[in-house]
Design a protein around this motif. Structure first.
Motif, short mmCIF file in Angstrom:
data_model
loop_
_atom_site.label_atom_id
_atom_site.label_comp_id
_atom_site.label_asym_id
_atom_site.label_seq_id
_atom_site.Cartn_x
_atom_site.Cartn_y
_atom_site.Cartn_z
N GLY A 83 0.83 -1.32 -0.18
CA GLY A 83 0.05 0.03 0.00
C GLY A 83 0.66 1.13 0.11
O GLY A 83 2.24 1.28 0.37
N GLN A 84 0.28 2.31 -0.35
CA GLN A 84 0.75 3.51 -0.40
C GLN A 84 -0.17 4.56 -0.23
O GLN A 84 -1.23 5.09 -0.70
CB GLN A 84 1.48 3.95 -1.66
N GLY A 85 -0.10 5.31 1.33
CA GLY A 85 -1.11 6.21 1.75
C GLY A 85 -2.43 5.60 2.06
O GLY A 85 -3.15 6.31 2.55
N LEU A 86 -2.62 4.50 2.23
CA LEU A 86 -3.89 3.66 2.61
C LEU A 86 -3.31 2.42 3.39
O LEU A 86 -2.40 1.87 2.74
CB LEU A 86 -4.60 3.46 1.23
N TYR A 87 -4.17 2.01 4.23
CA TYR A 87 -3.77 0.75 5.24
C TYR A 87 -4.98 0.09 5.25
O TYR A 87 -6.10 0.30 5.31
CB TYR A 87 -3.49 1.69 6.49
N PRO A 88 -4.57 -1.48 5.45
CA PRO A 88 -5.84 -2.26 5.78
C PRO A 88 -6.46 -2.02 7.26
O PRO A 88 -5.80 -1.32 7.89
CB PRO A 88 -5.15 -3.57 5.82
N PRO A 89 -7.69 -2.25 7.31
CA PRO A 89 -8.55 -2.15 8.72
C PRO A 89 -7.71 -2.55 9.61
O PRO A 89 -7.78 -2.09 10.94
CB PRO A 89 -9.92 -2.76 8.36
N TYR A 90 -6.65 -3.69 9.50
CA TYR A 90 -6.09 -4.22 10.77
C TYR A 90 -4.58 -3.92 10.97
O TYR A 90 -3.88 -4.30 11.54
CB TYR A 90 -6.31 -5.90 10.77
N TRP A 91 -4.42 -2.72 10.46
CA TRP A 91 -3.15 -2.13 10.30
C TRP A 91 -2.63 -1.81 11.66
O TRP A 91 -1.39 -2.10 12.28
CB TRP A 91 -2.99 -0.89 9.32
N THR A 92 -3.55 -1.07 12.43
CA THR A 92 -3.15 -0.64 13.66
C THR A 92 -2.87 -1.86 14.77
O THR A 92 -1.84 -1.92 15.61
CB THR A 92 -4.11 0.35 14.50
N ALA A 93 -3.83 -2.97 14.60
CA ALA A 93 -3.30 -4.27 15.37
C ALA A 93 -1.94 -4.88 14.89
O ALA A 93 -1.58 -5.35 15.62
CB ALA A 93 -4.87 -5.04 15.09
#
Length: 182
Positions: free
Chosen positions: A141-151
């Motif tokens: 990704g670039q500038g966008l992250y999966p919903p579970y990025w923080t986890a």
């Protein structure tokens, strides 16, 4: 009970289909797998965060006979950090927690509408999972992250690794400014 986010669209309108699969009513995606076989067959996880032409960091998790090694370099935080060794139980727990983040169902490319793939300013990332007898699974990704990025970032910091999350993009800019000032 907290909602289960769809790893494709981030929606919370999810419901069990045929367990261990789940179903997203928003994007019609099925996700979730019985990942227990994957825990035994995962050979390597390679995770990179970067800002093009400025700096990058990587984490490489490699299965060993004793458990696993975790290698950097962790450039912005710990440039001289040696390999980290974890035993088999820690490796198994790490993989179980990792696969519970639905990484197998992440999109192959998360691209912000405001960022082109050739942009040098966007903070990017890529994830490569090497599983025995399978093609590598790759998500980026670039500038966008999966919903579970923080986890995922929480999982890494929970085992004592530096936080190489999105805020590091700002740290890259600070690092570049410091280098240019010298």
């Amino acid at each position: 009970m907290s909602p289960i986010f769809c790893p494709k669209c981030g929606g919370i309108n999810t419901s069990p289909a045929t367990l261990p699969l789940l179903f997203c009513r928003d994007c019609q995606a099925k996700f979730g797998h019985d990942y227990h076989e994957l825990v035994a067959d995962t050979r390597q996880i390679i995770f990179n965060t970067y800002q093009k032409a400025i700096a990058s960091q990587n984490l490489t998790f490699t299965k060993t006979a004793a458990g696993a090694t975790i290698e950097g370099p962790f450039l912005c935080y710990y440039p001289d950090l040696p390999e980290i060794y974890i035993d088999q139980l820690q490796w198994q727990q790490l993989l179980e927690d990792f696969y519970q983040l639905y990484v197998l169902n992440w999109k192959s490319n998360y691209q912000s509408a405001n960022t082109s793939e050739n942009s040098d300013t966007a903070f990017g990332w890529d994830l490569k999972i090497i599983i025995e007898n399978q093609e590598p699974l790759i998500s980026k990704g670039q500038g966008l992250y999966p919903p579970y990025w923080t986890a995922l970032m929480d999982l890494f910091t929970r085992i004592g690794l530096p936080n190489i999350s999105k805020p590091l993009g700002q740290n890259f800019l600070q690092l570049q400014t410091q280098i240019q000032a010298q």
